[in-house]
Write a protein that holds these residues in place. Structure first.
Motif, PDB file in Angstrom:
ATOM      1  N   THR A  35       0.846  -1.191   0.000  1.00 34.04           N
ATOM      2  CA  THR A  35       0.000   0.000   0.000  1.00 34.04           C
ATOM      3  C   THR A  35       0.883   1.243   0.000  1.00 34.04           C
ATOM      4  O   THR A  35       2.001   1.217   0.515  1.00 34.04           O
ATOM      5  N   ALA A  36       0.368   2.314  -0.573  1.00 38.20           N
ATOM      6  CA  ALA A  36       1.080   3.588  -0.586  1.00 38.20           C
ATOM      7  C   ALA A  36       0.944   4.242   0.781  1.00 38.20           C
ATOM      8  O   ALA A  36      -0.114   4.186   1.394  1.00 38.20           O
ATOM      9  N   ALA A  37       2.011   4.870   1.246  1.00 39.49           N
ATOM     10  CA  ALA A  37       1.989   5.443   2.588  1.00 39.49           C
ATOM     11  C   ALA A  37       2.775   6.743   2.620  1.00 39.49           C
ATOM     12  O   ALA A  37       3.736   6.943   1.885  1.00 39.49           O
ATOM     13  N   ALA A  54      -2.623   9.736  -4.251  1.00 40.24           N
ATOM     14  CA  ALA A  54      -1.651   8.676  -3.983  1.00 40.24           C
ATOM     15  C   ALA A  54      -0.255   9.062  -4.468  1.00 40.24           C
ATOM     16  O   ALA A  54       0.735   8.643  -3.908  1.00 40.24           O
ATOM     17  N   TYR A  57       2.349  10.135  -2.000  1.00 38.23           N
ATOM     18  CA  TYR A  57       2.867   9.233  -0.981  1.00 38.23           C
ATOM     19  C   TYR A  57       4.269   8.794  -1.333  1.00 38.23           C
ATOM     20  O   TYR A  57       4.454   8.084  -2.309  1.00 38.23           O
ATOM     21  N   ILE A  60       6.123   3.204   0.914  1.00 36.54           N
ATOM     22  CA  ILE A  60       5.268   2.038   0.743  1.00 36.54           C
ATOM     23  C   ILE A  60       5.269   1.236   2.027  1.00 36.54           C
ATOM     24  O   ILE A  60       6.228   1.245   2.799  1.00 36.54           O
ATOM     25  N   LYS A  61       4.162   0.551   2.212  1.00 33.55           N
ATOM     26  CA  LYS A  61       4.023  -0.383   3.326  1.00 33.55           C
ATOM     27  C   LYS A  61       3.832  -1.756   2.711  1.00 33.55           C
ATOM     28  O   LYS A  61       2.891  -1.954   1.929  1.00 33.55           O
TER      29      LYS A  61
ATOM     30  N   ALA B  36      -6.580   0.732  -0.732  1.00 29.05           N
ATOM     31  CA  ALA B  36      -6.164   0.165  -2.012  1.00 29.05           C
ATOM     32  C   ALA B  36      -4.839  -0.564  -1.820  1.00 29.05           C
ATOM     33  O   ALA B  36      -3.968  -0.095  -1.103  1.00 29.05           O
ATOM     34  N   ALA B  37      -4.681  -1.691  -2.462  1.00 27.96           N
ATOM     35  CA  ALA B  37      -3.469  -2.485  -2.268  1.00 27.96           C
ATOM     36  C   ALA B  37      -3.037  -3.137  -3.573  1.00 27.96           C
ATOM     37  O   ALA B  37      -3.842  -3.434  -4.439  1.00 27.96           O
ATOM     38  N   LEU B  52       2.584   3.739  -8.287  1.00 25.87           N
ATOM     39  CA  LEU B  52       2.702   5.180  -8.484  1.00 25.87           C
ATOM     40  C   LEU B  52       1.366   5.887  -8.323  1.00 25.87           C
ATOM     41  O   LEU B  52       1.283   6.965  -7.790  1.00 25.87           O
ATOM     42  N   ALA B  54      -2.956   5.282  -7.448  1.00 23.90           N
ATOM     43  CA  ALA B  54      -3.891   4.362  -6.808  1.00 23.90           C
ATOM     44  C   ALA B  54      -4.626   3.514  -7.837  1.00 23.90           C
ATOM     45  O   ALA B  54      -4.999   2.384  -7.576  1.00 23.90           O
ATOM     46  N   TYR B  57      -3.654  -0.058  -8.375  1.00 23.71           N
ATOM     47  CA  TYR B  57      -3.824  -1.085  -7.350  1.00 23.71           C
ATOM     48  C   TYR B  57      -5.009  -1.972  -7.677  1.00 23.71           C
ATOM     49  O   TYR B  57      -6.141  -1.517  -7.663  1.00 23.71           O
TER      50      TYR B  57
ATOM     51  N   THR C  33       2.976   6.516  10.209  1.00 18.78           N
ATOM     52  CA  THR C  33       2.707   6.170   8.822  1.00 18.78           C
ATOM     53  C   THR C  33       1.256   6.492   8.524  1.00 18.78           C
ATOM     54  O   THR C  33       0.388   6.203   9.345  1.00 18.78           O
ATOM     55  N   VAL C  34       1.009   7.096   7.376  1.00 22.06           N
ATOM     56  CA  VAL C  34      -0.346   7.493   7.003  1.00 22.06           C
ATOM     57  C   VAL C  34      -0.741   6.802   5.700  1.00 22.06           C
ATOM     58  O   VAL C  34       0.035   6.794   4.746  1.00 22.06           O
ATOM     59  N   THR C  35      -1.942   6.228   5.656  1.00 22.75           N
ATOM     60  CA  THR C  35      -2.472   5.715   4.394  1.00 22.75           C
ATOM     61  C   THR C  35      -3.891   6.238   4.209  1.00 22.75           C
ATOM     62  O   THR C  35      -4.596   6.511   5.170  1.00 22.75           O
ATOM     63  N   ALA C  54      -7.488   7.418  -5.249  1.00 24.64           N
ATOM     64  CA  ALA C  54      -7.188   7.797  -3.868  1.00 24.64           C
ATOM     65  C   ALA C  54      -7.972   9.025  -3.443  1.00 24.64           C
ATOM     66  O   ALA C  54      -8.319   9.185  -2.281  1.00 24.64           O
TER      67      ALA C  54
END
Lengths: 108, 108, 108
Positions: A35-37, A54, A57, A60-61, B36-37, B52, B54, B57, C33-35, C54
């Motif tokens: 996931t983007a973080a 996104a 961000y 990444i996580k 989103a993942a 890059l 969202a 994903y 950390t923020v998502t 997003a």
């Protein structure tokens, strides 16, 4: 039917995405979630703006679920040793109960 | 004041978003969080490009917090039984301590 | 080398992003950390559409890792007391094992 497993979480800079997933694959884990973080680390300030899109961000996580805690620790050690002197990052582990073991077993 | 609760995590394909949230609602859980993942599962390669934007994903991660572990297990079982023969997915549970129980109690 | 730590998770409305990270900084935590997140809470329906972009995520999920459980609880209490009468939100805690303690130690 649930099974105990280890969840490894890696939060680091987006630029390391490909290299880290290569380490994960090489360690024998069969899957991961990205996931983007954004956020802030102890080393320096990272994204502090509102996460409106996104693209903003910078981190990444990555989550890896594995039946073998040694695999999770190996990945965490490799990632920290290779990158965390020069890049922001943190890794942590916790124990979870997985419902579908066959989805993440090592393929041999 | 904290209370023990169960966190259920479902990572699966984005196309199942509405159907899974319907299962969550029907099971009596009062809330969930969706992110989103991307990632890779044991079944096949999913998104392997850099995250890059969202839009790239293909997966979602849904988290459900519930005071009743049986509700979490019921949702996990339903989701796996209905979709995981045909779609990539994994579900897991862990125990957490919640600060605001009244925010996720069953309304009925 | 791993160390036990506490992970605090806050899921709430995006508009509170800056104020909450200010509380986190003030409490002495050195990172978070923020998502972006969507979802539904017990108070009212939040984003129920598909998370295609997003921009459509009205919520944020903030994670704080801290070596001191009291810091995590302080942040959770402050956030709940200040905002959760008027905004949707939930906070929870769990125990994790961190690989890189020096990345999130208190700086003061």
């Amino acid at each position: 039917m649930t099974t105990k497993a280890t969840r490894l979480v890696i939060v680091t800079e987006k630029i390391l995405h490909k290299e880290i997933t290569r380490i994960i694959d090489a360690a024998g884990a069969t899957g991961y979630t990205v996931t983007a973080a954004g956020g802030k680390g102890s080393r320096n300030v990272r994204s502090s703006g509102q996460p409106l899109v996104a693209d903003s961000y910078p981190n990444i996580k990555i989550e890896v679920i594995t039946a073998d805690p040694a695999v999770a620790k190996q990945i965490a050690d490799d990632v920290a040793a290779r990158y965390f002197d020069n890049f922001s990052g943190i890794t942590w582990l916790d124990e979870i109960e997985v419902h579908r073991l066959h989805k993440f077993q090592r393929q041999g």
